[in-house]
Design an enzyme around this catalytic site. Structure first.
Site, PDB file in Angstrom:
ATOM      1  N   ARG A   1      -2.449  10.492 -12.818  1.00  0.00           N
ATOM      2  CA  ARG A   1      -3.155   9.620 -13.778  1.00  0.00           C
ATOM      3  C   ARG A   1      -4.635   9.995 -13.850  1.00  0.00           C
ATOM      4  O   ARG A   1      -5.231  10.027 -14.923  1.00  0.00           O
ATOM      5  CB  ARG A   1      -3.002   8.144 -13.369  1.00  0.00           C
ATOM      6  CG  ARG A   1      -1.613   7.597 -13.654  1.00  0.00           C
ATOM      7  CD  ARG A   1      -1.410   6.237 -12.997  1.00  0.00           C
ATOM      8  NE  ARG A   1      -2.375   5.254 -13.438  1.00  0.00           N
ATOM      9  CZ  ARG A   1      -2.784   4.220 -12.689  1.00  0.00           C
ATOM     10  NH1 ARG A   1      -2.297   4.029 -11.472  1.00  0.00           N
ATOM     11  NH2 ARG A   1      -3.659   3.370 -13.165  1.00  0.00           N
TER      12      ARG A   1
ATOM     13  N   HIS B   1      -7.932  -7.503  -1.588  1.00  0.00           N
ATOM     14  CA  HIS B   1      -8.116  -6.263  -2.350  1.00  0.00           C
ATOM     15  C   HIS B   1      -9.050  -6.491  -3.517  1.00  0.00           C
ATOM     16  O   HIS B   1      -8.948  -7.489  -4.222  1.00  0.00           O
ATOM     17  CB  HIS B   1      -6.764  -5.768  -2.882  1.00  0.00           C
ATOM     18  CG  HIS B   1      -6.878  -4.457  -3.579  1.00  0.00           C
ATOM     19  ND1 HIS B   1      -6.806  -3.253  -2.903  1.00  0.00           N
ATOM     20  CD2 HIS B   1      -7.105  -4.148  -4.874  1.00  0.00           C
ATOM     21  CE1 HIS B   1      -6.975  -2.272  -3.765  1.00  0.00           C
ATOM     22  NE2 HIS B   1      -7.166  -2.789  -4.976  1.00  0.00           N
TER      23      HIS B   1
ATOM     24  N   ASP C   1       3.167   6.303  -5.399  1.00  0.00           N
ATOM     25  CA  ASP C   1       1.906   5.893  -6.039  1.00  0.00           C
ATOM     26  C   ASP C   1       0.839   6.962  -5.818  1.00  0.00           C
ATOM     27  O   ASP C   1       0.052   7.260  -6.721  1.00  0.00           O
ATOM     28  CB  ASP C   1       1.414   4.556  -5.479  1.00  0.00           C
ATOM     29  CG  ASP C   1       0.044   4.215  -6.049  1.00  0.00           C
ATOM     30  OD1 ASP C   1      -0.027   3.958  -7.257  1.00  0.00           O
ATOM     31  OD2 ASP C   1      -0.946   4.259  -5.297  1.00  0.00           O
TER      32      ASP C   1
ATOM     33  N   LYS D   1       1.060  -1.221  -3.134  1.00  0.00           N
ATOM     34  CA  LYS D   1       0.432  -0.975  -1.825  1.00  0.00           C
ATOM     35  C   LYS D   1       0.249  -2.280  -1.052  1.00  0.00           C
ATOM     36  O   LYS D   1       0.388  -2.319   0.163  1.00  0.00           O
ATOM     37  CB  LYS D   1      -0.901  -0.246  -2.022  1.00  0.00           C
ATOM     38  CG  LYS D   1      -0.674   1.223  -2.439  1.00  0.00           C
ATOM     39  CD  LYS D   1      -1.955   1.950  -2.733  1.00  0.00           C
ATOM     40  CE  LYS D   1      -2.512   1.559  -4.052  1.00  0.00           C
ATOM     41  NZ  LYS D   1      -3.273   2.538  -4.789  1.00  0.00           N
TER      42      LYS D   1
ATOM     43  N   SER E   1       0.342  -0.099  -9.346  1.00  0.00           N
ATOM     44  CA  SER E   1      -0.235   0.767  -8.311  1.00  0.00           C
ATOM     45  C   SER E   1      -0.824  -0.080  -7.182  1.00  0.00           C
ATOM     46  O   SER E   1      -0.555   0.143  -5.992  1.00  0.00           O
ATOM     47  CB  SER E   1      -1.303   1.651  -8.967  1.00  0.00           C
ATOM     48  OG  SER E   1      -2.099   2.275  -8.004  1.00  0.00           O
TER      49      SER E   1
HETATM   50  N1  URA Z   1      -6.768   1.216  -7.636  1.00  0.00           N
HETATM   51  C1  URA Z   1      -5.504   1.589  -7.379  1.00  0.00           C
HETATM   52  O1  URA Z   1      -5.080   1.634  -6.228  1.00  0.00           O
HETATM   53  N2  URA Z   1      -4.710   1.922  -8.422  1.00  0.00           N
HETATM   54  C2  URA Z   1      -5.127   1.882  -9.701  1.00  0.00           C
HETATM   55  O2  URA Z   1      -4.358   2.183 -10.595  1.00  0.00           O
HETATM   56  C3  URA Z   1      -6.459   1.485  -9.957  1.00  0.00           C
HETATM   57  C4  URA Z   1      -7.254   1.156  -8.901  1.00  0.00           C
END
Ligand code: URA
Length: 424
Positions: free
Chosen positions: A166, A80, A159, A185, A181
């Site tokens: 957000r 990621h 999320d 995932k 966040s």
């Molecule tokens: N990417 C995400 O999935 N969440 C965040 O808060 C920032 C970047």
């Protein structure tokens, strides 16, 4: 429990218990806590932060709001990046690791604002499907070792809802919120290995290396506490990664790297991240893993993985041999130096915003995007250009005047001395 007490505790820097955080997340997800109260809590977190224990509890609460993937393979990895400009590393690293026998399962998002998203890039490939069912995703992963699916509502629905809030309330840039966040995932995707590329610089969420280091260590700690093999690497996003910015343009550059045609900073970052995945998979020392990763490019096996994944996800795999089969812009405009100049820096956020102006990105989730639009940089920081040398080429399907975009992109290119920048 009640929401006012919870907001007040975070406002006064009193730590919440895991039970309180679970209650808050499930209350917001099921609609019993309204947007305005959740927004107040999120702003308190932005201003005061959370403790490590609270961040862990928030991550697990977000993860547990939906399904957890069972990939059904003995060893899997996920990679990621915290996002940036010109970041096409997933399209390169996934196939490299898969070609070395480590399957990479990837759930990706769309671009928003100046940053691009892997799903948009892949959708520039004719026919490519990112809305796979879990069964299709697992099947492709087993066959090729690399599969990418768009974020679905089944994993981490809390999320998804909180991230949208957000975005609308100026509460994205908080280290604990970003950490929870992203990690929720990753933990819901449930791979054994997680390698995180935490970016810092003008085009990244984290503007300073110190903040990126903090986020990296926190994410790594949470991954390890969830029983994963997890490593976070901090990399520079002050300049765009590679030369191409824009969806089809970035797919084209990723293929050129896998074809072994380019060995630049983008190549180095990809080899380093892929080697870290391989190292965590027990394939050897970092140096040995780098050699393994490079071999998959030299012998074409990584490109072979990408070709097969594109075919199985419904796309035209012939782009792997002929990138001119990707959608091409109708118009282009090349900006040249009028006199000798040394390139000192290229502001990636500004390049990302210019690419967006050309049609490659979106300001709101519903905006359509031009898959062919974007920018190809012909120079990098440290290089000296002579008069008439190419600085960059702008691409778009809309053939109107390029001058606004050219001026904005040129302002992103910082030169030393008095060298006058212009365009022809
Ligand atoms: N990417 C995400 O999935 N969440 C965040 O808060 C920032 C970047």
């Amino acid at each position: 429990m009640n929401i006012i007490d919870i907001i007040n505790k975070t406002k006064r820097r009193t730590a919440l218990t895991a039970d309180e955080i679970n209650w808050l997340v499930s209350g917001y997800t099921n609609g019993s806590i309204p947007d305005y109260q959740m927004s107040a809590w999120l702003m308190a977190v932005c201003l005061n932060g959370l403790t490590e224990d609270e961040t862990v509890a928030l991550t697990f609460a977000l993860r547990d709001s939906g399904d957890i993937m069972h990939l059904d393979l003995p060893l899997t990895a996920d990679k990621h990046s915290t996002g940036g400009v010109g970041d096409k590393t997933s399209l390169i690293i996934g196939p490299i690791a898969a070609a070395c026998g480590v399957p990479v399962a990837k759930m990706s998002g769309r671009g928003l604002g100046h940053t691009g998203g892997t799903i948009d890039k892949l959708e520039s490939i004719e026919g490519f499907r990112t809305d796979l069912s879990i069964e299709e995703f697992r099947d492709i992963l087993k066959k090729t070792g690399f599969a990418i699916v768009a974020q679905s509502g089944e994993l981490c629905p809390a999320d998804k809802k909180i991230y949208a809030l957000r975005n609308a309330t100026g509460t994205v840039d908080s280290i604990p919120l970003i950490c929870a966040s992203i990690m929720s995932k990753k933990l819901a995707m449930n791979t054994d290995i997680i390698v995180l590329d935490v970016k810092y610089g003008s085009g990244a969420f984290m503007k300073t290396k110190a903040d990126a280091d903090k986020l990296a260590r926190l994410m790594e700690k949470i991954g390890l506490s969830a029983g994963k093999k997890c490593r976070a690497i901090v990399t520079d996003m002050n300049s765009p990664l590679g030369n191409n910015v824009g969806n089809a343009l970035e797919v084209s550059e990723a293929i050129e790297i896998l074809q072994g045609k380019k060995k630049d900073g983008l190549y180095d970052v990809c080899i380093e991240l892929a080697a870290n995945i391989l190292g965590l998979a027990g394939k050897g020392t970092l140096a040995e893993c780098k050699a393994l990763a490079e071999k998959t490019i030299a012998d074409g096996s990584a490109l072979g993985v990408l070709r097969e994944t594109i075919r199985l996800q419904g796309g035209n795999e012939r782009i792997c041999d002929d990138t001119s089969l990707l959608p091409q812009a109708r118009c282009s405009y090349t900006v040249r130096a009028v006199e000798r100049m040394k390139i000192v820096a290229i502001d990636s956020e500004e390049i990302g915003m210019t690419s967006l102006m050309l049609g490659a990105g979106r300001l709101s989730k519903e905006d359509p995007i031009d898959m062919t639009a974007g920018i190809v940089m012909h120079c990098s920081p440290g290089e000296t250009l002579g008069a008439d040398d190419e600085i960059m080429t702008l691409y778009s399907t809309v053939c109107s005047d390029f001058s606004d975009a050219a001026v904005r992109a040129l302002n992103a290119v910082k030169t030393s001395g008095e060298a006058r920048k212009s365009y022809t």
